[in-house]
Design a protein around this motif. Structure first.
Motif, PDB file in Angstrom:
ATOM      1  N   ARG A 131     -13.907  -9.535  -9.596  1.00 27.65           N
ATOM      2  CA  ARG A 131     -13.348  -8.179  -9.695  1.00 27.65           C
ATOM      3  C   ARG A 131     -14.385  -7.145 -10.145  1.00 27.65           C
ATOM      4  O   ARG A 131     -14.059  -5.973 -10.272  1.00 27.65           O
ATOM      5  CB  ARG A 131     -12.178  -8.176 -10.698  1.00 27.65           C
ATOM      6  CG  ARG A 131     -10.993  -9.050 -10.326  1.00 27.65           C
ATOM      7  CD  ARG A 131     -10.150  -8.462  -9.226  1.00 27.65           C
ATOM      8  NE  ARG A 131      -9.752  -7.109  -9.468  1.00 27.65           N
ATOM      9  CZ  ARG A 131      -8.658  -6.732 -10.122  1.00 27.65           C
ATOM     10  NH1 ARG A 131      -7.820  -7.628 -10.596  1.00 27.65           N
ATOM     11  NH2 ARG A 131      -8.380  -5.460 -10.312  1.00 27.65           N
ATOM     12  N   ARG A 132     -15.597  -7.597 -10.430  1.00 27.06           N
ATOM     13  CA  ARG A 132     -16.703  -6.722 -10.876  1.00 27.06           C
ATOM     14  C   ARG A 132     -16.342  -5.994 -12.178  1.00 27.06           C
ATOM     15  O   ARG A 132     -16.438  -4.770 -12.272  1.00 27.06           O
ATOM     16  CB  ARG A 132     -17.101  -5.742  -9.781  1.00 27.06           C
ATOM     17  CG  ARG A 132     -17.646  -6.458  -8.590  1.00 27.06           C
ATOM     18  CD  ARG A 132     -18.173  -5.518  -7.564  1.00 27.06           C
ATOM     19  NE  ARG A 132     -18.671  -6.327  -6.448  1.00 27.06           N
ATOM     20  CZ  ARG A 132     -18.683  -5.921  -5.214  1.00 27.06           C
ATOM     21  NH1 ARG A 132     -18.279  -4.707  -4.904  1.00 27.06           N
ATOM     22  NH2 ARG A 132     -19.137  -6.701  -4.273  1.00 27.06           N
ATOM     23  N   PHE A 133     -15.953  -6.791 -13.158  1.00 23.15           N
ATOM     24  CA  PHE A 133     -15.639  -6.274 -14.478  1.00 23.15           C
ATOM     25  C   PHE A 133     -16.811  -6.530 -15.405  1.00 23.15           C
ATOM     26  O   PHE A 133     -17.618  -7.434 -15.189  1.00 23.15           O
ATOM     27  CB  PHE A 133     -14.417  -6.984 -15.075  1.00 23.15           C
ATOM     28  CG  PHE A 133     -13.096  -6.649 -14.431  1.00 23.15           C
ATOM     29  CD1 PHE A 133     -12.898  -5.474 -13.744  1.00 23.15           C
ATOM     30  CD2 PHE A 133     -12.032  -7.519 -14.559  1.00 23.15           C
ATOM     31  CE1 PHE A 133     -11.675  -5.167 -13.171  1.00 23.15           C
ATOM     32  CE2 PHE A 133     -10.806  -7.223 -13.991  1.00 23.15           C
ATOM     33  CZ  PHE A 133     -10.632  -6.046 -13.302  1.00 23.15           C
ATOM     34  N   ASP A 144     -17.455   3.122 -19.797  1.00 26.85           N
ATOM     35  CA  ASP A 144     -16.253   3.915 -19.509  1.00 26.85           C
ATOM     36  C   ASP A 144     -15.082   3.044 -19.073  1.00 26.85           C
ATOM     37  O   ASP A 144     -13.924   3.381 -19.309  1.00 26.85           O
ATOM     38  CB  ASP A 144     -16.539   4.943 -18.410  1.00 26.85           C
ATOM     39  CG  ASP A 144     -17.567   5.980 -18.834  1.00 26.85           C
ATOM     40  OD1 ASP A 144     -17.740   6.175 -20.061  1.00 26.85           O
ATOM     41  OD2 ASP A 144     -18.198   6.575 -17.940  1.00 26.85           O
ATOM     42  N   ARG A 145     -15.364   1.924 -18.446  1.00 27.75           N
ATOM     43  CA  ARG A 145     -14.311   1.074 -17.880  1.00 27.75           C
ATOM     44  C   ARG A 145     -13.910  -0.081 -18.804  1.00 27.75           C
ATOM     45  O   ARG A 145     -13.052  -0.871 -18.459  1.00 27.75           O
ATOM     46  CB  ARG A 145     -14.772   0.495 -16.537  1.00 27.75           C
ATOM     47  CG  ARG A 145     -15.006   1.575 -15.512  1.00 27.75           C
ATOM     48  CD  ARG A 145     -14.635   1.204 -14.114  1.00 27.75           C
ATOM     49  NE  ARG A 145     -13.663   0.177 -13.943  1.00 27.75           N
ATOM     50  CZ  ARG A 145     -12.364   0.399 -13.678  1.00 27.75           C
ATOM     51  NH1 ARG A 145     -11.903   1.608 -13.595  1.00 27.75           N
ATOM     52  NH2 ARG A 145     -11.552  -0.611 -13.497  1.00 27.75           N
ATOM     53  N   ARG A 146     -14.523  -0.180 -19.969  1.00 26.07           N
ATOM     54  CA  ARG A 146     -14.293  -1.327 -20.852  1.00 26.07           C
ATOM     55  C   ARG A 146     -12.805  -1.555 -21.142  1.00 26.07           C
ATOM     56  O   ARG A 146     -12.298  -2.660 -20.992  1.00 26.07           O
ATOM     57  CB  ARG A 146     -15.057  -1.153 -22.160  1.00 26.07           C
ATOM     58  CG  ARG A 146     -14.880  -2.337 -23.092  1.00 26.07           C
ATOM     59  CD  ARG A 146     -15.626  -2.142 -24.408  1.00 26.07           C
ATOM     60  NE  ARG A 146     -15.502  -3.329 -25.225  1.00 26.07           N
ATOM     61  CZ  ARG A 146     -14.467  -3.563 -26.043  1.00 26.07           C
ATOM     62  NH1 ARG A 146     -13.479  -2.689 -26.139  1.00 26.07           N
ATOM     63  NH2 ARG A 146     -14.418  -4.673 -26.755  1.00 26.07           N
ATOM     64  N   THR A 147     -12.099  -0.515 -21.539  1.00 25.66           N
ATOM     65  CA  THR A 147     -10.685  -0.655 -21.898  1.00 25.66           C
ATOM     66  C   THR A 147      -9.852  -1.064 -20.692  1.00 25.66           C
ATOM     67  O   THR A 147      -8.990  -1.946 -20.797  1.00 25.66           O
ATOM     68  CB  THR A 147     -10.151   0.669 -22.479  1.00 25.66           C
ATOM     69  OG1 THR A 147     -10.990   1.051 -23.568  1.00 25.66           O
ATOM     70  CG2 THR A 147      -8.726   0.517 -22.961  1.00 25.66           C
ATOM     71  N   LYS A 148     -10.115  -0.465 -19.553  1.00 28.31           N
ATOM     72  CA  LYS A 148      -9.364  -0.805 -18.345  1.00 28.31           C
ATOM     73  C   LYS A 148      -9.652  -2.245 -17.918  1.00 28.31           C
ATOM     74  O   LYS A 148      -8.748  -2.960 -17.479  1.00 28.31           O
ATOM     75  CB  LYS A 148      -9.721   0.145 -17.201  1.00 28.31           C
ATOM     76  CG  LYS A 148      -9.137   1.514 -17.371  1.00 28.31           C
ATOM     77  CD  LYS A 148      -9.431   2.374 -16.166  1.00 28.31           C
ATOM     78  CE  LYS A 148      -8.774   3.729 -16.331  1.00 28.31           C
ATOM     79  NZ  LYS A 148      -8.956   4.571 -15.153  1.00 28.31           N
ATOM     80  N   ALA A 163     -10.986 -12.406 -22.970  1.00 33.40           N
ATOM     81  CA  ALA A 163     -11.282 -11.214 -22.174  1.00 33.40           C
ATOM     82  C   ALA A 163     -12.395 -10.397 -22.829  1.00 33.40           C
ATOM     83  O   ALA A 163     -13.322  -9.941 -22.152  1.00 33.40           O
ATOM     84  CB  ALA A 163     -10.029 -10.361 -22.013  1.00 33.40           C
ATOM     85  N   ARG A 164     -12.326 -10.239 -24.134  1.00 34.03           N
ATOM     86  CA  ARG A 164     -13.353  -9.478 -24.850  1.00 34.03           C
ATOM     87  C   ARG A 164     -14.720 -10.133 -24.738  1.00 34.03           C
ATOM     88  O   ARG A 164     -15.725  -9.471 -24.495  1.00 34.03           O
ATOM     89  CB  ARG A 164     -12.970  -9.315 -26.325  1.00 34.03           C
ATOM     90  CG  ARG A 164     -13.873  -8.330 -27.077  1.00 34.03           C
ATOM     91  CD  ARG A 164     -13.744  -8.465 -28.583  1.00 34.03           C
ATOM     92  NE  ARG A 164     -14.014  -9.806 -29.072  1.00 34.03           N
ATOM     93  CZ  ARG A 164     -15.228 -10.355 -29.147  1.00 34.03           C
ATOM     94  NH1 ARG A 164     -16.284  -9.708 -28.739  1.00 34.03           N
ATOM     95  NH2 ARG A 164     -15.382 -11.578 -29.624  1.00 34.03           N
ATOM     96  N   ARG A 165     -14.761 -11.454 -24.883  1.00 32.82           N
ATOM     97  CA  ARG A 165     -16.045 -12.167 -24.769  1.00 32.82           C
ATOM     98  C   ARG A 165     -16.671 -11.978 -23.391  1.00 32.82           C
ATOM     99  O   ARG A 165     -17.878 -11.849 -23.264  1.00 32.82           O
ATOM    100  CB  ARG A 165     -15.854 -13.652 -25.051  1.00 32.82           C
ATOM    101  CG  ARG A 165     -15.713 -13.957 -26.528  1.00 32.82           C
ATOM    102  CD  ARG A 165     -15.555 -15.423 -26.817  1.00 32.82           C
ATOM    103  NE  ARG A 165     -16.710 -16.191 -26.377  1.00 32.82           N
ATOM    104  CZ  ARG A 165     -16.728 -17.506 -26.292  1.00 32.82           C
ATOM    105  NH1 ARG A 165     -15.643 -18.192 -26.594  1.00 32.82           N
ATOM    106  NH2 ARG A 165     -17.802 -18.134 -25.900  1.00 32.82           N
ATOM    107  N   VAL A 166     -15.835 -11.981 -22.355  1.00 35.13           N
ATOM    108  CA  VAL A 166     -16.357 -11.812 -20.995  1.00 35.13           C
ATOM    109  C   VAL A 166     -16.781 -10.368 -20.755  1.00 35.13           C
ATOM    110  O   VAL A 166     -17.890 -10.109 -20.274  1.00 35.13           O
ATOM    111  CB  VAL A 166     -15.305 -12.250 -19.947  1.00 35.13           C
ATOM    112  CG1 VAL A 166     -15.739 -11.865 -18.548  1.00 35.13           C
ATOM    113  CG2 VAL A 166     -15.087 -13.754 -20.024  1.00 35.13           C
ATOM    114  N   ILE A 167     -15.931  -9.428 -21.098  1.00 40.77           N
ATOM    115  CA  ILE A 167     -16.217  -8.016 -20.832  1.00 40.77           C
ATOM    116  C   ILE A 167     -17.432  -7.537 -21.629  1.00 40.77           C
ATOM    117  O   ILE A 167     -18.258  -6.776 -21.131  1.00 40.77           O
ATOM    118  CB  ILE A 167     -14.987  -7.126 -21.142  1.00 40.77           C
ATOM    119  CG1 ILE A 167     -13.818  -7.507 -20.234  1.00 40.77           C
ATOM    120  CG2 ILE A 167     -15.323  -5.649 -21.031  1.00 40.77           C
ATOM    121  CD1 ILE A 167     -14.072  -7.324 -18.760  1.00 40.77           C
ATOM    122  N   ASP A 168     -17.578  -7.994 -22.877  1.00 41.62           N
ATOM    123  CA  ASP A 168     -18.699  -7.567 -23.714  1.00 41.62           C
ATOM    124  C   ASP A 168     -19.926  -8.456 -23.562  1.00 41.62           C
ATOM    125  O   ASP A 168     -20.977  -8.160 -24.120  1.00 41.62           O
ATOM    126  CB  ASP A 168     -18.279  -7.522 -25.188  1.00 41.62           C
ATOM    127  CG  ASP A 168     -17.238  -6.445 -25.448  1.00 41.62           C
ATOM    128  OD1 ASP A 168     -17.148  -5.509 -24.625  1.00 41.62           O
ATOM    129  OD2 ASP A 168     -16.533  -6.531 -26.478  1.00 41.62           O
TER     130      ASP A 168
END
Length: 178
Positions: A131-133, A144-148, A163-168
């Motif tokens: 999903r290119r997150f 800008d897209r972190r929360t979404k 989710a936080r570990r992956v996104i950050d």
């Protein structure tokens, strides 16, 4: 406008052919096959002013025949679907919900979930990559897209911490783990 459909009275032979035709194209559970055939009988009965309840025994016979011959195998379906969805990066919760919706019996579902050795973080990383997150997104838009992105990961069935570990996280860290 499409031509009006002409229905024929459901017979065991016609329904068996319909079941085989469906199973040639799609893997299915016993409950899902019953639902498909039920819908077919219902539509024909509506068009021909028949009672769908009169065909219940016939449906049971056909579904049982498909199970007996091995065309329908709930355990095999659940294992195959679980592995396929896991490779795509789906969460355990989402996979469990999809298998329940397809009519996988609870005891088979528990067995398949217990046999799972895959890591939820690996699946979350695959999902984020697809999903290119987070680290797989455009670096200029990442903050800008972190929360979404976090919200989308949680809606996909991953817990907040995963989710936080992956996104950050960063790409090197996540691709070494997957």
């Amino acid at each position: 406008m499409p031509a009006e459909r002409h229905y024929k009275k459901p017979t065991e032979e016609r329904l068996l052919r319909a079941a085989v035709h469906y199973l040639e194209r799609f893997a299915s559970t016993e409950a899902n096959l019953r639902k498909v055939l039920d819908r077919k009988v219902y539509r024909a009965c509506q068009a021909l002013d028949l009672d769908p309840g009169d065909f219940a025994e016939m449906l049971d016979t056909i579904v049982e025949k498909c199970v007996r011959t091995g065309m329908v195998n709930d355990l095999g379906f659940a294992e195959m679907k679980f592995a396929s969805l896991r490779r795509r990066g789906q969460s355990k919760k989402k996979i469990e919900a999809q298998l329940r919706a397809k009519g996988v019996p609870p005891q088979i579902l528990e067995t398949v979930l217990a046999e799972d050795t895959s890591d939820e973080l690996d699946a979350a990383a695959r999902y984020a990559k697809r999903r290119r997150f987070g680290p797989f997104a455009d670096p200029a838009k990442r903050a800008d897209r972190r929360t979404k992105d976090l919200a989308a990961m949680c809606r996909a069935g991953f817990d907040y911490e995963t989710a936080r570990r992956v996104i950050d996280g960063d790409v090197d860290e996540l691709t070494n783990e997957t």
